[in-house]
Design a protein around this motif. Sequence first.
Motif, PDB file in Angstrom:
ATOM      1  N   ARG A  14       0.468   6.646  -1.674  1.00 10.59           N
ATOM      2  CA  ARG A  14      -0.391   5.868  -2.560  1.00 10.59           C
ATOM      3  C   ARG A  14       0.485   5.291  -3.672  1.00 10.59           C
ATOM      4  N   TYR A  15      -0.091   4.422  -4.471  1.00  9.28           N
ATOM      5  CA  TYR A  15       0.734   3.638  -5.404  1.00  9.28           C
ATOM      6  C   TYR A  15       0.220   3.753  -6.833  1.00  9.28           C
ATOM      7  N   ALA A  16       1.135   3.878  -7.742  1.00  8.75           N
ATOM      8  CA  ALA A  16       0.737   3.953  -9.139  1.00  8.75           C
ATOM      9  C   ALA A  16       1.342   2.800  -9.928  1.00  8.75           C
ATOM     10  N   GLY A  40      -9.978   0.000  -4.066  1.00  8.30           N
ATOM     11  CA  GLY A  40      -8.750   0.730  -3.760  1.00  8.30           C
ATOM     12  C   GLY A  40      -8.312   1.716  -4.827  1.00  8.30           C
ATOM     13  N   VAL A  41      -8.998   1.742  -5.974  1.00  6.22           N
ATOM     14  CA  VAL A  41      -8.548   2.627  -7.058  1.00  6.22           C
ATOM     15  C   VAL A  41      -8.929   4.072  -6.752  1.00  6.22           C
ATOM     16  N   LEU A  42      -7.959   4.969  -6.842  1.00  7.19           N
ATOM     17  CA  LEU A  42      -8.172   6.376  -6.512  1.00  7.19           C
ATOM     18  C   LEU A  42      -8.151   7.285  -7.734  1.00  7.19           C
ATOM     19  N   VAL A  92      -2.740   4.035 -13.139  1.00  3.16           N
ATOM     20  CA  VAL A  92      -3.814   3.842 -12.180  1.00  3.16           C
ATOM     21  C   VAL A  92      -3.216   4.047 -10.798  1.00  3.16           C
ATOM     22  N   ILE A  93      -3.889   4.842  -9.994  1.00  4.98           N
ATOM     23  CA  ILE A  93      -3.418   5.089  -8.633  1.00  4.98           C
ATOM     24  C   ILE A  93      -4.360   4.372  -7.678  1.00  4.98           C
ATOM     25  N   ALA A  94      -3.771   3.659  -6.718  1.00  2.00           N
ATOM     26  CA  ALA A  94      -4.592   2.905  -5.774  1.00  2.00           C
ATOM     27  C   ALA A  94      -3.930   2.921  -4.404  1.00  2.00           C
ATOM     28  N   ASN A  95      -4.591   2.302  -3.427  1.00  2.00           N
ATOM     29  CA  ASN A  95      -4.043   2.335  -2.072  1.00  2.00           C
ATOM     30  C   ASN A  95      -3.149   1.141  -1.754  1.00  2.00           C
ATOM     31  N   ASN A  96      -2.847   0.348  -2.761  1.00  2.00           N
ATOM     32  CA  ASN A  96      -1.914  -0.761  -2.601  1.00  2.00           C
ATOM     33  C   ASN A  96      -1.356  -1.047  -3.994  1.00  2.00           C
ATOM     34  N   GLN A 119      -1.220  15.579  -5.515  1.00  2.00           N
ATOM     35  CA  GLN A 119      -0.725  16.236  -4.295  1.00  2.00           C
ATOM     36  C   GLN A 119      -0.354  15.292  -3.154  1.00  2.00           C
ATOM     37  N   PHE A 120      -0.838  14.061  -3.169  1.00  2.00           N
ATOM     38  CA  PHE A 120      -0.410  13.153  -2.087  1.00  2.00           C
ATOM     39  C   PHE A 120       0.828  12.366  -2.539  1.00  2.00           C
ATOM     40  N   PRO A 121       1.585  11.782  -1.597  1.00  2.00           N
ATOM     41  CA  PRO A 121       2.800  11.034  -1.959  1.00  2.00           C
ATOM     42  C   PRO A 121       2.452   9.803  -2.793  1.00  2.00           C
ATOM     43  N   ILE A 122       3.244   9.569  -3.825  1.00  2.00           N
ATOM     44  CA  ILE A 122       2.976   8.437  -4.713  1.00  2.00           C
ATOM     45  C   ILE A 122       4.266   7.672  -4.970  1.00  2.00           C
ATOM     46  N   LYS A 123       4.158   6.367  -4.879  1.00  2.00           N
ATOM     47  CA  LYS A 123       5.242   5.497  -5.351  1.00  2.00           C
ATOM     48  C   LYS A 123       4.768   4.824  -6.622  1.00  2.00           C
ATOM     49  N   LEU A 124       5.547   4.993  -7.656  1.00  2.00           N
ATOM     50  CA  LEU A 124       5.182   4.405  -8.940  1.00  2.00           C
ATOM     51  C   LEU A 124       6.155   3.278  -9.249  1.00  2.00           C
ATOM     52  N   THR A 125       5.631   2.110  -9.503  1.00  2.00           N
ATOM     53  CA  THR A 125       6.477   0.952  -9.800  1.00  2.00           C
ATOM     54  C   THR A 125       6.066   0.354 -11.134  1.00  2.00           C
ATOM     55  N   TRP A 126       7.022   0.206 -12.008  1.00  2.00           N
ATOM     56  CA  TRP A 126       6.742  -0.501 -13.257  1.00  2.00           C
ATOM     57  C   TRP A 126       6.715  -1.989 -12.973  1.00  2.00           C
ATOM     58  N   SER A 127       5.740  -2.673 -13.518  1.00  2.00           N
ATOM     59  CA  SER A 127       5.735  -4.133 -13.445  1.00  2.00           C
ATOM     60  C   SER A 127       6.935  -4.642 -14.239  1.00  2.00           C
ATOM     61  N   ARG A 128       7.290  -5.882 -14.033  1.00  2.00           N
ATOM     62  CA  ARG A 128       8.366  -6.457 -14.842  1.00  2.00           C
ATOM     63  C   ARG A 128       8.010  -6.345 -16.326  1.00  2.00           C
TER      64      ARG A 128
END
Lengths: 733, 152
Positions: A256-258, A284-286, A297-301, A455-464
Amino acid sequence: MSLTRRMFVFGGAAIGGGLALGVIGLGTHLAMHDRLGVQREGNSKDTLLNLWLRINKDNTVTLLSPHTELGQGAGTGLTQIVADELDLNWQQIKLELAPATSEFSNGGVFEGFVGEMIGKPPAWAEHIASNAFNRLADLLNMQMTGGSASIRFTGWQVMREAAAAARQMLINAAIDKYGASINTTTDAGFVVDGDSRWSYGELVEHAATLDVPDNYTLRAKGERKFIGKAMPRHDLPDKIFLETQYSIDRHVEGMRYAAIAHSGVFGANVATINNLAEITSMRGVLGVENMGLSVAVIANNPWRAEQAVKALKITAVSHQNSDLSSASIETFQRESLQGKLSDAHSVGDIASVLGGSGETVEAEFWVPYLAHATMEPMNASAWLEGDKLHVAAGVQNPLYARVHAAKIANMDVEDVVFHAHSMGGGFGRRVGFSMSEDNPLMWIDEVVTLVKKYQFPIKLTWSREADTRQDVYRPAVLAKFSAQLDEHAKPRYWQSASYGSEGGAPASMPPYNVDNIKVQFANHPSPIPIGFWRSVENSQHAFFNESFIDILAEKAQADPIKYRLALLDKNDGHAKCLKEVAQLCNWQYGVSADGKAMGVAVQKSFGTMVATVAEVSLQNNQARVHRVWIVTDSGVVVNPDSAIAQVEGGVLFGLTAALYGRCDIENGGVKQSNFHDYPIIKMAEAPIVEVKLLESANEPGGFGEVGVPTIAPAVANALAILGKRPMRLPINA
Amino acid sequence: MISINLNGREQLFDVEDDMPLLWLIREEAGLRGTKFGCGIAQCGACTVHIDNQAVRSCMYPAVAAHGKQVNTVETLGSKEAPHALQAAWIKHQVPQCGYCQSGMMMAAAALLKSTPNPSSDDIDTAMTNICRCGTYSRVKAAILDVAKEMSL
Ligand code: FES
Ligand code: FES
């Protein structure tokens, strides 16, 4: 070679066969601890395994580099050094990134960097020492890429020794096992005695049973086949054919994505989320998580997460930084420079000549905060597997990041697996330390915190935008200068005071022969996160010093190169490069018929002397840089092609800063957000850069950063000839 | 449902109309050669080809690609069969960190398709991608090299 005397090469059988050699730094490491007064516990911590070389039974050689790849290509240079010293053929050697475990930590390398910059602990290192979180005990946990240290320290001073010892061991193995003669030597991967030839692979098992010799000789210059050649970089095919995985490309099943919103005020926590219901109902917000300094915010995309973050309505708690602005910081710095100052450098006795006769010249300079703006924004992934926490990120010191992640997760370091990725640019952004008390790895903290909870895998990306606004910035610095010209229009004294502890570094000392010099600085804790930005303090202080000497030349109505040369010894390294660059560019003092002017600057940093000339014109009152000539003097050049690429890149990095770079502080945060208001030089504006590398038998100097410092003053000095002397950066404000 | 011919294969995507093509490509289709750099069409790291034109996919709504042919950097070439640009990228040792380079090569490929023999100025005008590492001179040299080869 004082450093090598404190190194100890050891070796033995490698797991899976073959010969492994490591290098232990002894005194190097302790010296740093002692200087900083950090308590040591137990003998095991007094040694440091710096790096490993493995000679395999299939006659290949693996070099485990502690340095992560961020674009500098130093790994190729390291293999060139080892290939020559061990006498290999180019196909034999392979490069691997050492895993983030303490066996590979290179704190000793970091000490080389620190020791060179300061000689005594600077204020920022004291921060590290006193900061409970970043205790210098963690030096053991550093696996550092920075300070242009890869080639200079790891390569030249450490790996070369290990490789030379290994070569001797292989020769000894042939003598010991096969009765080879005393004339036995090596030839591109083989040990040779007359007509007898043994591949290294055949000999490693026996070599592994021998002691590491302490009498081995380093190869002479004439025996080198790779050092000094433009060997192609090992990492480029994978980058071009998309096999390089940056951490942003990491994917784990069920990921999932943060996305993140920071509070907007440095140091302030998020107080409230005013539209939580609206956010959680978005597609998509989890989950929405207030983590103190930021909301995730964690979401599925990742785009859905980012859309939700953009829609967030948050407030920050009121904080002492809430009213901070660039103007208030500048005022504070100006007042501080009138207060108590620390002495950095002094020559002669300035008090004895103050108040003499002659023209007094005064100047005040300002450089703004700057973000790193790495092309790949900060991001990290984390996931749980059994009782292990996995973290994937691109950092300049993976081992430190691993320890850091373990602390955040409240887990044993052994239970954290760190996956170090190639980085889409580093420039100092991805080291674990700042010059303030701030945590540059906040994005790792965030993802670890989220994964522990969800507990699930998360990729966190900072916006520019998040990346630009939550950096550890190059410090904004105000500097004041004064000098008095004697009857020959030479400075009778030179006095400067700048804000920030980096003002105490060698970079603030002018290289010129002036009888009375006093360099001072003022410093207070920084409310804005500040950190290491490509070339560190050299980028500000070269601008100040080299602009000021040029102002003095201008007052003296002298050619700026001749004026400098008159203040340098004939054999001085600065003078050498200045003369060379004057020749290379066909130096012209004054405005050319087509309205261009040349400006010059010189600075030594990271062991490399650099003189730069920029040819500039003014178009609609904006500076336009047409051509740049650079001469470097850096001892042995391991890979000239990589060196030139790094210098060119450094010039554009410095030019972006000189012309456009500014992070303005407004209401306690950074105003700029993305490339539209924090622009980066593009191809059409990039000047033609011509680099000439001077070489000598001296130890190699660095290249990753040294192109940066001189370009801003060279451009400023050219503009002065065109009638527009910039005292503040950026120039095209 | 949005239907796209992605790298030669018709595919259906159940995403919002306004999801940028970049995120569809990277996360829905799992093709991660196309990079994210800014999200506002400033840097070009996300460049793909739509009906043979270079497009910055981070600001291009997925729905606008409906019924179109989208090619990503994955179609360029392989180590075994490199695209001429990739070979030139090796020869000129172009990348540093490499992060911008898939966008660079895609922009260059589109340029050479429309302008097989570009002048230095043509390249400056077309190549507005950002490279924070500063590899522009090598990018340009590599493009000129390929153009020269193609005209032989
Ligand atoms: S990510 Fe699309 S242009 Fe920067
Ligand atoms: S190679 Fe690093 S951004 Fe272009």
